[in-house]
Design a protein around this motif. Structure first.
Motif, PDB file in Angstrom:
ATOM      1  N   UNK A   1       8.366  20.126  38.207  1.00  0.00           N
ATOM      2  CA  UNK A   1       8.984  20.586  39.443  1.00  0.00           C
ATOM      3  C   UNK A   1       9.571  19.386  40.192  1.00  0.00           C
ATOM      4  N   UNK A   2      10.740  19.576  40.778  1.00  0.00           N
ATOM      5  CA  UNK A   2      11.357  18.491  41.525  1.00  0.00           C
ATOM      6  C   UNK A   2      12.022  17.448  40.662  1.00  0.00           C
ATOM      7  N   UNK A   3      12.362  17.809  39.412  1.00  0.00           N
ATOM      8  CA  UNK A   3      13.011  16.847  38.515  1.00  0.00           C
ATOM      9  C   UNK A   3      14.494  16.754  38.874  1.00  0.00           C
ATOM     10  N   UNK A   4      14.757  16.055  39.951  1.00  0.00           N
ATOM     11  CA  UNK A   4      16.124  15.892  40.449  1.00  0.00           C
ATOM     12  C   UNK A   4      16.336  14.423  40.790  1.00  0.00           C
ATOM     13  N   UNK A   5      17.577  13.951  40.719  1.00  0.00           N
ATOM     14  CA  UNK A   5      17.845  12.563  41.115  1.00  0.00           C
ATOM     15  C   UNK A   5      17.391  12.309  42.548  1.00  0.00           C
ATOM     16  N   UNK A   6      16.826  11.154  42.775  1.00  0.00           N
ATOM     17  CA  UNK A   6      16.394  10.775  44.117  1.00  0.00           C
ATOM     18  C   UNK A   6      14.947  11.075  44.424  1.00  0.00           C
ATOM     19  N   UNK A   7      14.252  11.790  43.546  1.00  0.00           N
ATOM     20  CA  UNK A   7      12.823  12.019  43.760  1.00  0.00           C
ATOM     21  C   UNK A   7      12.093  10.695  43.562  1.00  0.00           C
ATOM     22  N   UNK A   8      11.322  10.237  44.546  1.00  0.00           N
ATOM     23  CA  UNK A   8      10.638   8.951  44.398  1.00  0.00           C
ATOM     24  C   UNK A   8       9.603   8.923  43.273  1.00  0.00           C
ATOM     25  N   UNK A   9       9.098  10.090  42.883  1.00  0.00           N
ATOM     26  CA  UNK A   9       8.074  10.129  41.836  1.00  0.00           C
ATOM     27  C   UNK A   9       8.712   9.679  40.528  1.00  0.00           C
ATOM     28  N   UNK A  10       8.243   8.559  40.015  1.00  0.00           N
ATOM     29  CA  UNK A  10       8.946   7.894  38.920  1.00  0.00           C
ATOM     30  C   UNK A  10       9.107   8.742  37.663  1.00  0.00           C
ATOM     31  N   UNK A  11       8.094   9.508  37.240  1.00  0.00           N
ATOM     32  CA  UNK A  11       8.299  10.311  36.038  1.00  0.00           C
ATOM     33  C   UNK A  11       9.445  11.309  36.145  1.00  0.00           C
TER      34      UNK A  11
ATOM     35  N   UNK B   1     -10.410  14.005  53.298  1.00  0.00           N
ATOM     36  CA  UNK B   1      -9.294  13.843  52.375  1.00  0.00           C
ATOM     37  C   UNK B   1      -8.486  12.676  52.924  1.00  0.00           C
ATOM     38  N   UNK B   2      -8.784  11.479  52.433  1.00  0.00           N
ATOM     39  CA  UNK B   2      -8.162  10.243  52.916  1.00  0.00           C
ATOM     40  C   UNK B   2      -7.101   9.828  51.914  1.00  0.00           C
ATOM     41  N   UNK B   3      -5.872  10.230  52.178  1.00  0.00           N
ATOM     42  CA  UNK B   3      -4.765  10.000  51.272  1.00  0.00           C
ATOM     43  C   UNK B   3      -3.510   9.655  52.077  1.00  0.00           C
ATOM     44  N   UNK B   4      -2.487   9.119  51.411  1.00  0.00           N
ATOM     45  CA  UNK B   4      -1.239   8.845  52.123  1.00  0.00           C
ATOM     46  C   UNK B   4      -0.619  10.126  52.672  1.00  0.00           C
ATOM     47  N   UNK B   5       0.367   9.967  53.536  1.00  0.00           N
ATOM     48  CA  UNK B   5       1.095  11.118  54.066  1.00  0.00           C
ATOM     49  C   UNK B   5       1.646  11.933  52.912  1.00  0.00           C
ATOM     50  N   UNK B   6       1.572  13.266  53.050  1.00  0.00           N
ATOM     51  CA  UNK B   6       1.974  14.151  51.967  1.00  0.00           C
ATOM     52  C   UNK B   6       2.982  15.175  52.473  1.00  0.00           C
ATOM     53  N   UNK B   7       3.194  16.197  51.694  1.00  0.00           N
ATOM     54  CA  UNK B   7       4.050  17.319  52.053  1.00  0.00           C
ATOM     55  C   UNK B   7       3.554  18.539  51.307  1.00  0.00           C
TER      56      UNK B   7
ATOM     57  N   UNK C   1       4.107   9.770  43.838  1.00  0.00           N
ATOM     58  CA  UNK C   1       3.960  11.235  43.887  1.00  0.00           C
ATOM     59  C   UNK C   1       3.774  11.702  45.330  1.00  0.00           C
ATOM     60  N   UNK C   2       2.921  11.005  46.087  1.00  0.00           N
ATOM     61  CA  UNK C   2       2.759  11.364  47.499  1.00  0.00           C
ATOM     62  C   UNK C   2       4.088  11.219  48.244  1.00  0.00           C
ATOM     63  N   UNK C   3       4.838  10.185  47.919  1.00  0.00           N
ATOM     64  CA  UNK C   3       6.128   9.971  48.563  1.00  0.00           C
ATOM     65  C   UNK C   3       7.098  11.092  48.225  1.00  0.00           C
ATOM     66  N   UNK C   4       7.075  11.548  46.971  1.00  0.00           N
ATOM     67  CA  UNK C   4       7.924  12.669  46.599  1.00  0.00           C
ATOM     68  C   UNK C   4       7.528  13.940  47.326  1.00  0.00           C
ATOM     69  N   UNK C   5       6.221  14.133  47.507  1.00  0.00           N
ATOM     70  CA  UNK C   5       5.741  15.318  48.214  1.00  0.00           C
ATOM     71  C   UNK C   5       6.175  15.292  49.674  1.00  0.00           C
ATOM     72  N   UNK C   6       6.032  14.138  50.310  1.00  0.00           N
ATOM     73  CA  UNK C   6       6.392  14.079  51.732  1.00  0.00           C
ATOM     74  C   UNK C   6       7.899  14.215  51.943  1.00  0.00           C
ATOM     75  N   UNK C   7       8.679  13.902  50.908  1.00  0.00           N
ATOM     76  CA  UNK C   7      10.133  14.071  50.985  1.00  0.00           C
ATOM     77  C   UNK C   7      10.557  15.506  50.672  1.00  0.00           C
ATOM     78  N   UNK C   8       9.599  16.366  50.340  1.00  0.00           N
ATOM     79  CA  UNK C   8       9.884  17.780  50.138  1.00  0.00           C
ATOM     80  C   UNK C   8      10.305  18.168  48.736  1.00  0.00           C
ATOM     81  N   UNK C   9      10.147  17.268  47.776  1.00  0.00           N
ATOM     82  CA  UNK C   9      10.629  17.567  46.426  1.00  0.00           C
ATOM     83  C   UNK C   9       9.759  18.591  45.689  1.00  0.00           C
TER      84      UNK C   9
END
Length: 284
Positions: A106-116, A158-164, A247-255
């Motif tokens: 899911x979210x396999x689009x250019x610009x997604x920060x999640x490297x895979x 739940x101590x994690x980076x900012x998410x979405x 992955x957290x960065x991709x989530x917070x960006x809404x991907x």
């Protein structure tokens, strides 16, 4: 014949089990690195052949007589996964496959920060240029919840980076739906998305966990770099921590925010929700 790669792994193996409930065993083949590890499938009538993405010749043999090939994506961060996926696509084409299916994300689009996601975007482009009908199964996040939530049952936080919002999806549901697609008469061209019915944030998850446990589960937002440093302190390699951070960065960006109804449609029932999976974890 339907040929499944990675059939001794979690997703591939579960997909084969669901296929065996839908089609005769002699219509199923598997391509595996170690044929001995698939003896249990051979004993049930499944055709087992050794095949590796690093060895195109072995793949062409493993894919022989296949009408459909399911390519389970690799996840080795140190490997040239795009090149290896290209090997698999080209081998499927050479073997005469009429359709190639690929486990994308899911979210396999250019610009997604999640490297895979870059690997999946590139592989989907290879499929598009293959000249063979193809389907990219863009699966929702189906890893263990503790991997993304942390040890919340022990710590109460739940101590994690900012998410979405993310529609956390059960791998067993994805495997069953994949088997439905492979065994069915309905064709899906290009990318389709398979997710749980609702996208949740960590705040949502904390509320669900609190209700399930009867004690307050707090959501704490940790600075990205601090979180990486904390992970390294606990023994996680920095490279692995930084990969998960994307992955957290991709989530917070809404991907990963969009939940899709197709998974429920294929299953003929509601998929397991994050609340279902949390409840199972609590009672385990």
């Amino acid at each position: 014949m339907i040929v499944v790669t990675g059939a001794t792994g979690g997703l591939g193996g579960s997909t084969v089990e669901h296929l065996l409930q839908r089609v005769p065993a002699d219509r199923i083949g598997v391509s595996v690195r170690d044929a001995a590890a698939a003896r249990h499938l051979a004993a049930r009538g499944v055709r087992v052949r050794q095949g590796s993405y690093e060895d195109p010749a072995s793949l062409r043999d493993a894919f022989a007589d296949a009408e459909q090939v399911l390519l389970v994506s690799g996840n080795d961060p140190a490997a040239d996964m795009v090149g290896l996926h290209r090997n698999a696509v080209e081998a499927a084409v050479a073997a005469g496959a009429r359709r190639i299916l690929y486990t994308s994300q899911q979210g396999a689009v250019p610009g997604n920060p999640y490297r895979p996601s870059d690997i999946h975007v590139a592989t989907e482009a290879i499929l598009g240029d293959s000249g063979v009908p193809w389907t990219a199964l863009r699966n929702g996040a189906y890893g263990p919840l503790d991997q993304v939530l942390g040890p919340w049952q022990r710590t109460g936080v739940i101590a994690r980076p900012a998410d979405g919002p993310v529609p956390y999806t059960d791998r067993a549901d994805v495997a069953e739906a994949t088997a439905v697609v492979l065994a069915g008469d309905r064709s899906f061209d290009g990318p389709v998305t398979l997710t749980a019915p609702a996208a949740l944030t960590f705040d949502d998850v904390a509320g669900i966990a609190s209700a399930l446990t009867g004690r307050p589960i707090e959501r704490i937002v940790v600075d990205d770099e601090q979180w990486v440093a904390d992970q390294v302190t606990t023994g996680v390699p920095e490279q692995a921590a930084r990969l998960l951070l994307t992955w957290y960065q991709g989530a917070r960006a809404g991907h990963f925010a969009e939940a899709d109804p197709l998974l429920a449609e294929l299953l003929g029932r509601e998929p397991r929700s994050a609340a279902d999976r949390l409840a199972a974890a609590v009672t385990a």
